[in-house]
Enzyme design. Structure first.
Site, PDB file in Angstrom:
ATOM      1  N   HIS A  10      33.769  33.336  42.984  1.00 51.05           N
ATOM      2  CA  HIS A  10      34.102  34.578  43.685  1.00 51.05           C
ATOM      3  C   HIS A  10      32.918  35.032  44.536  1.00 51.05           C
ATOM      4  CE1 HIS A  10      31.844  36.009  40.206  1.00 51.05           C
ATOM      5  NE2 HIS A  10      31.658  37.151  40.841  1.00 51.05           N
ATOM      6  N   ASP A  65      31.348  38.812  45.609  1.00 51.93           N
ATOM      7  CA  ASP A  65      31.479  40.127  44.982  1.00 51.93           C
ATOM      8  C   ASP A  65      32.270  41.126  45.832  1.00 51.93           C
ATOM      9  OD1 ASP A  65      30.123  39.470  42.658  1.00 51.93           O
ATOM     10  OD2 ASP A  65      28.158  40.026  43.466  1.00 51.93           O
ATOM     11  N   HIS A  77      29.840  32.575  44.044  1.00 56.78           N
ATOM     12  CA  HIS A  77      29.086  32.202  42.846  1.00 56.78           C
ATOM     13  C   HIS A  77      29.993  32.123  41.623  1.00 56.78           C
ATOM     14  CE1 HIS A  77      28.876  36.616  43.158  1.00 56.78           C
ATOM     15  NE2 HIS A  77      28.803  36.646  41.843  1.00 56.78           N
ATOM     16  N   ARG A  87      23.673  44.211  37.280  1.00 59.96           N
ATOM     17  CA  ARG A  87      23.759  43.919  38.709  1.00 59.96           C
ATOM     18  C   ARG A  87      23.789  45.209  39.519  1.00 59.96           C
ATOM     19  NH1 ARG A  87      29.377  41.949  40.897  1.00 59.96           N
ATOM     20  NH2 ARG A  87      29.537  44.154  41.450  1.00 59.96           N
TER      21      ARG A  87
END
Length: 287
Positions: free
Chosen positions: A102, A104, A259, A274
């Site tokens: 995916h 983000d 990623h 994150r």
């Protein structure tokens, strides 16, 4: 023979021949403005930057992010509990997995330009993260396929992943994203090929996590095109992989990468924090 590269202010050790780099000897807590600007430039060039040995907490993590750009909420809908609103906590004990390729938050009109990830708890082994270079993937497609996809757009839909959570766990009241409270995840349309606003390079901007379909083609055609692009995007020569250590800080350019976090550590605990940098509306090639 040394393989280190020296820019005017940074020393980097490349992770792969085409993208990814470890920044050597930079302490983010005491970095100068010149060094921060160099990191920002290096992010567009290398796409994934690893900084080892950083002694920072959430506050330091957020402060570093703010020096690089404007921060978003940690996530449009997810409530990470007792952390700052800028932090998205990915905790394996609370279903915090990212074991699908995916990019983000592409299900919002303005996806983040970059992400900064820091481990809080790591399993003894496993839990590596992989990044795919969507620009290298685009450039290594054959010319006829590039021409075909240059004019296509795709829908990105966050409901499959977060719709139930928003409705049931948050009562339809998500977080503030781009100045508005998120009360529904309305699918958004983005170009299949994104032009990077800083470098001008083209890259694939579809991902299995959030892209639902190609617009204006049949379901079978959409599936065939997306399967072709996903298989190509995730070829080993388009990927770098990072083995985490506590003290690591990894930045990636969300405009040019996808990623995947390996879910190979069983019942061991993995917890990551994150933060994301505010991005712009994706733009495709002009014809």
């Amino acid at each position: 023979m040394t393989t280190l590269e020296q820019t005017s202010t940074l020393t980097v050790d490349k992770l792969g021949p085409s993208f990814g780099a470890e920044v050597i000897g930079l302490d983010v807590a005491s970095a100068s403005d010149t060094q921060i600007h160099a990191v920002r430039r290096a992010l567009a060039e290398y796409k994934v930057l690893v900084l080892r040995g950083q002694s920072i907490d959430d506050a330091g993590h957020i402060e570093f992010g703010r020096r690089l750009g404007d921060l978003t909420a940690g996530h449009p809908v997810h409530d990470s509990g007792h952390v700052a609103p800028e932090v998205y906590a990915l905790d394996s004990q609370d279903n915090g997995f990212a074991d699908v390729w995916h990019t983000d938050v592409t299900f919002m009109e303005r996806p983040p330009m970059g992400s900064i990830l820091r481990p809080v708890v790591l399993p003894p082994h496993g839990g590596d993260t992989n990044w795919a270079d969507s620009q290298l993937a685009y450039e290594s497609l054959s010319a006829p396929v590039r021409r075909m996809i240059d004019g296509l757009t795709a829908m990105h839909d966050g409901n499959r992943e977060f719709g139930y959570y928003l409705a049931q766990k948050r009562g339809g009241k998500g977080n503030v994203w781009d100045g508005k409270e998120v009360t529904a995840l309305v699918p958004v349309e983005h170009p299949v090929v994104r032009v990077h606003p800083e470098t001008g390079r083209k890259g694939l901007f579809v991902n299995p996590g959030f892209t639902s379909h190609i617009v204006g083609v049949s379901e079978a055609e959409s599936r065939g095109i997306l399967d072709l692009l996903y298989a190509h995007l995730t070829k080993p020569e388009h990927i770098v992989r990072h083995r985490w250590r506590l003290g690591d800080l990894v930045l990636w350019d969300n405009r040019s990468t996808s990623h995947y976090a390996n879910r190979d550590y069983g019942t061991e605990h993995r917890k990551m924090h994150r933060i994301t940098l505010r991005g712009d509306i994706p733009v495709g090639p002009s014809h």
